[in-house]
Design a protein around this motif. Structure first.
Motif, PDB file in Angstrom:
ATOM      1  N   LYS A  69     119.708  40.766 -20.570  1.00  0.00           N
ATOM      2  CA  LYS A  69     120.795  40.067 -19.885  1.00  0.00           C
ATOM      3  C   LYS A  69     120.745  40.215 -18.370  1.00  0.00           C
ATOM      4  CE  LYS A  69     124.099  43.847 -20.587  1.00  0.00           C
ATOM      5  NZ  LYS A  69     125.196  44.315 -21.460  1.00  0.00           N
ATOM      6  N   LEU A  70     120.280  41.343 -17.855  1.00  0.00           N
ATOM      7  CA  LEU A  70     120.309  41.519 -16.401  1.00  0.00           C
ATOM      8  C   LEU A  70     119.293  40.646 -15.675  1.00  0.00           C
ATOM      9  CD1 LEU A  70     121.101  45.283 -15.775  1.00  0.00           C
ATOM     10  CD2 LEU A  70     122.623  43.335 -16.028  1.00  0.00           C
ATOM     11  N   PRO A  71     118.024  40.594 -16.095  1.00  0.00           N
ATOM     12  CA  PRO A  71     117.107  39.666 -15.407  1.00  0.00           C
ATOM     13  C   PRO A  71     117.520  38.204 -15.544  1.00  0.00           C
ATOM     14  CG  PRO A  71     115.873  41.302 -16.647  1.00  0.00           C
ATOM     15  CD  PRO A  71     117.300  41.443 -17.067  1.00  0.00           C
ATOM     16  N   LEU A  72     117.967  37.806 -16.743  1.00  0.00           N
ATOM     17  CA  LEU A  72     118.377  36.414 -16.934  1.00  0.00           C
ATOM     18  C   LEU A  72     119.617  36.078 -16.103  1.00  0.00           C
ATOM     19  CD1 LEU A  72     117.855  35.874 -20.777  1.00  0.00           C
ATOM     20  CD2 LEU A  72     116.424  35.067 -18.893  1.00  0.00           C
ATOM     21  N   SER A  73     120.590  36.983 -16.089  1.00  0.00           N
ATOM     22  CA  SER A  73     121.800  36.714 -15.304  1.00  0.00           C
ATOM     23  C   SER A  73     121.510  36.741 -13.810  1.00  0.00           C
ATOM     24  CB  SER A  73     122.891  37.727 -15.661  1.00  0.00           C
ATOM     25  OG  SER A  73     122.452  39.055 -15.422  1.00  0.00           O
ATOM     26  N   LEU A  74     120.553  37.572 -13.362  1.00  0.00           N
ATOM     27  CA  LEU A  74     120.157  37.567 -11.952  1.00  0.00           C
ATOM     28  C   LEU A  74     119.488  36.247 -11.594  1.00  0.00           C
ATOM     29  CD1 LEU A  74     119.711  38.864  -9.198  1.00  0.00           C
ATOM     30  CD2 LEU A  74     117.655  39.966 -10.125  1.00  0.00           C
ATOM     31  N   LEU A  75     118.623  35.751 -12.469  1.00  0.00           N
ATOM     32  CA  LEU A  75     117.983  34.457 -12.226  1.00  0.00           C
ATOM     33  C   LEU A  75     119.028  33.341 -12.149  1.00  0.00           C
ATOM     34  CD1 LEU A  75     115.411  32.755 -11.963  1.00  0.00           C
ATOM     35  CD2 LEU A  75     115.321  32.655 -14.471  1.00  0.00           C
ATOM     36  N   ALA A  76     119.988  33.378 -13.066  1.00  0.00           N
ATOM     37  CA  ALA A  76     121.051  32.371 -13.030  1.00  0.00           C
ATOM     38  C   ALA A  76     121.879  32.483 -11.756  1.00  0.00           C
ATOM     39  CB  ALA A  76     121.940  32.519 -14.263  1.00  0.00           C
ATOM     40  N   ALA A  77     122.150  33.704 -11.310  1.00  0.00           N
ATOM     41  CA  ALA A  77     122.925  33.895 -10.080  1.00  0.00           C
ATOM     42  C   ALA A  77     122.160  33.385  -8.866  1.00  0.00           C
ATOM     43  CB  ALA A  77     123.269  35.373  -9.907  1.00  0.00           C
ATOM     44  N   LEU A  78     120.837  33.592  -8.840  1.00  0.00           N
ATOM     45  CA  LEU A  78     120.038  33.078  -7.727  1.00  0.00           C
ATOM     46  C   LEU A  78     120.097  31.553  -7.668  1.00  0.00           C
ATOM     47  CD1 LEU A  78     116.891  35.384  -8.057  1.00  0.00           C
ATOM     48  CD2 LEU A  78     118.508  35.360  -6.157  1.00  0.00           C
ATOM     49  N   VAL A  79     120.067  30.915  -8.829  1.00  0.00           N
ATOM     50  CA  VAL A  79     120.158  29.458  -8.860  1.00  0.00           C
ATOM     51  C   VAL A  79     121.564  29.003  -8.479  1.00  0.00           C
ATOM     52  CG1 VAL A  79     119.974  27.422 -10.345  1.00  0.00           C
ATOM     53  CG2 VAL A  79     118.316  29.279 -10.565  1.00  0.00           C
ATOM     54  N   MET A  80     122.574  29.724  -8.968  1.00  0.00           N
ATOM     55  CA  MET A  80     123.958  29.316  -8.715  1.00  0.00           C
ATOM     56  C   MET A  80     124.370  29.487  -7.255  1.00  0.00           C
ATOM     57  SD  MET A  80     125.263  28.196 -11.562  1.00  0.00           S
ATOM     58  CE  MET A  80     127.007  28.296 -11.267  1.00  0.00           C
ATOM     59  N   THR A  81     123.644  30.297  -6.501  1.00  0.00           N
ATOM     60  CA  THR A  81     123.982  30.497  -5.086  1.00  0.00           C
ATOM     61  C   THR A  81     123.163  29.603  -4.157  1.00  0.00           C
ATOM     62  OG1 THR A  81     122.445  32.388  -5.064  1.00  0.00           O
ATOM     63  CG2 THR A  81     124.789  32.865  -5.368  1.00  0.00           C
ATOM     64  N   ARG A  82     122.323  28.733  -4.726  1.00  0.00           N
ATOM     65  CA  ARG A  82     121.575  27.792  -3.888  1.00  0.00           C
ATOM     66  C   ARG A  82     122.495  26.699  -3.351  1.00  0.00           C
ATOM     67  NH1 ARG A  82     117.825  30.760  -2.296  1.00  0.00           N
ATOM     68  NH2 ARG A  82     119.468  32.213  -2.937  1.00  0.00           N
ATOM     69  N   LYS A  83     122.303  26.313  -2.111  1.00  0.00           N
ATOM     70  CA  LYS A  83     123.166  25.309  -1.501  1.00  0.00           C
ATOM     71  C   LYS A  83     122.938  23.918  -2.068  1.00  0.00           C
ATOM     72  CE  LYS A  83     123.495  27.856   2.861  1.00  0.00           C
ATOM     73  NZ  LYS A  83     123.240  27.840   4.328  1.00  0.00           N
ATOM     74  N   TRP A  84     121.747  23.653  -2.600  1.00  0.00           N
ATOM     75  CA  TRP A  84     121.424  22.326  -3.092  1.00  0.00           C
ATOM     76  C   TRP A  84     121.952  22.060  -4.504  1.00  0.00           C
ATOM     77  CZ3 TRP A  84     118.835  23.346  -7.485  1.00  0.00           C
ATOM     78  CH2 TRP A  84     118.065  24.504  -7.543  1.00  0.00           C
ATOM     79  N   LEU A  85     122.477  23.087  -5.172  1.00  0.00           N
ATOM     80  CA  LEU A  85     122.913  22.912  -6.565  1.00  0.00           C
ATOM     81  C   LEU A  85     124.250  22.192  -6.623  1.00  0.00           C
ATOM     82  CD1 LEU A  85     122.254  23.619  -9.555  1.00  0.00           C
ATOM     83  CD2 LEU A  85     123.655  25.667  -9.237  1.00  0.00           C
TER      84      LEU A  85
END
Length: 337
Positions: free
Chosen positions: A118-134
């Motif tokens: 859960k931690l690597p997957l949730s970190l990856l999701a958080a990195l995507v969710m904090t992108r300005k283009w999303l």
């Protein structure tokens, strides 16, 4: 002839204002007394708001802890008088109980397995969710966070029907794809049952840890990324050289929270496996529950000793985080932040 000015005070005496300067100063600052009274009222309000919390804490945390320590020295069924003092016999029996150690191993496997997923997957999701283009960030956060709202027992019951070996959705999907002609019971084997528990737990708490990572990522200064872009750094280099070192102190706390929370797994085991097949998916919480309330006569004192032993293990794990946090803070200071 000009007369010399006369003093209103007799010779040899000083003005009264010079004799009492402190009183005059106090008269010039009447707001100090108001501030002191305001601070006193603030303290009363703070105490008034803290009293209900302290009462609840003592009633539902401190007293049960003290009672558990006390009960662990008795052979007690939970009812009747406490008259069979056994000292440390409950602890020696627990240390020699193979079922308890099997439950400890299963609990650690579950905690480590869920944390590694859960931690690597949730970190990856958080990195995507904090992108300005999303786009649609709020909708995606709701989708990821929604499973956490579902009670654990209800989630377990839902997956019980989905994974039913006779008419569950999993078997129907496998039959439809032509992957199997028989029935697939994921709870018939210890390892598949543990893996199923881990994956369902990850699905449910994924959004919570994504929020944790997003909060950590927002504390990384943008100036570091801008400087890295000027130096021609790639996204991978920015992740490994800036993001991960900067969030390391928070990451240590998140890892410890993930491990400790996972070690309290109970509801999924009760609703999905019941400790089975046999006792192969017993976890410590379920072991304590079965000892205390599973069969007559209840072994309440024995269960209390098991709970205290496992709480001591968890306490050692939690206290070790201080060392890792200090090291991470030292590394973070190298960036001047």
């Amino acid at each position: 002839m000009a007369l010399a000015p006369t003093s209103p005070h007799p010779p040899g005496t000083a003005p009264t204002t010079a004799a009492r300067p402190s009183r005059e100063v106090r008269r010039l600052k009447p707001s100090e007394g108001n501030r002191e009274r305001a601070k006193g009222r603030d303290r009363l309000w703070v105490a008034a708001f803290l009293v209900p919390f302290l009462l609840l804490y003592m009633g539902f945390t401190l007293w049960p802890l003290i009672a558990t320590v006390y009960y662990s020295f008795f052979d007690w069924s939970g009812t009747g008088p406490l008259d069979q003092f056994v000292g440390g016999d409950n602890y020696s029996r627990i240390l020699g109980d193979p079922l308890f150690w099997q439950a400890v191993v299963n609990t650690l496997l579950f905690a480590v397995g869920t944390t590694l997923i859960k931690l690597p997957l949730s970190l990856l999701a958080a990195l995507v969710m904090t992108r300005k283009w999303l786009w649609a960030k709020r909708a995606l956060r709701t989708v990821f966070f929604a499973p956490l709202i579902i009670p654990v027992a209800m989630a377990g019951l839902v997956f019980t029907y989905l994974l039913n070996p006779s008419n569950g959705a999993l078997n129907s999907a496998l039959h439809g794809l032509g992957l199997t002609d028989g029935t697939t019971d994921v709870f018939a084997n210890r390892w598949t049952a543990l893996l199923t528990l881990i994956l369902i737990s990850v699905w449910q708490v994924f959004g919570q840890y994504m929020i944790y990572w997003m909060a950590a990522l927002q504390n990384v200064p943008d100036e570091l990324y801008e400087a890295a872009e000027l130096d021609g750094a790639s996204e991978w280099q920015k992740l490994t050289r800036i993001t991960l070192p900067m969030i390391r102190p928070v990451a240590v706390v998140i890892v410890m929270l993930a491990l400790v929370n996972a070690m309290h797994v109970f509801g999924l085991v009760v609703t999905l496996t019941g400790g089975g097949p046999g006792t192969s998916t017993y976890v410590v919480s379920y072991f304590i529950y079965k000892q205390a309330f599973g069969s007559m006569p209840f072994a309440y004192g024995y269960a209390s000793a098991a709970a205290l032993l496992f709480s001591g293990m968890a306490f050692l794990l939690v206290t070790s985080q201080g060392l890792f946090v200090r090291r991470a803070q030292t590394k973070r200071k190298e960036y001047g932040v």
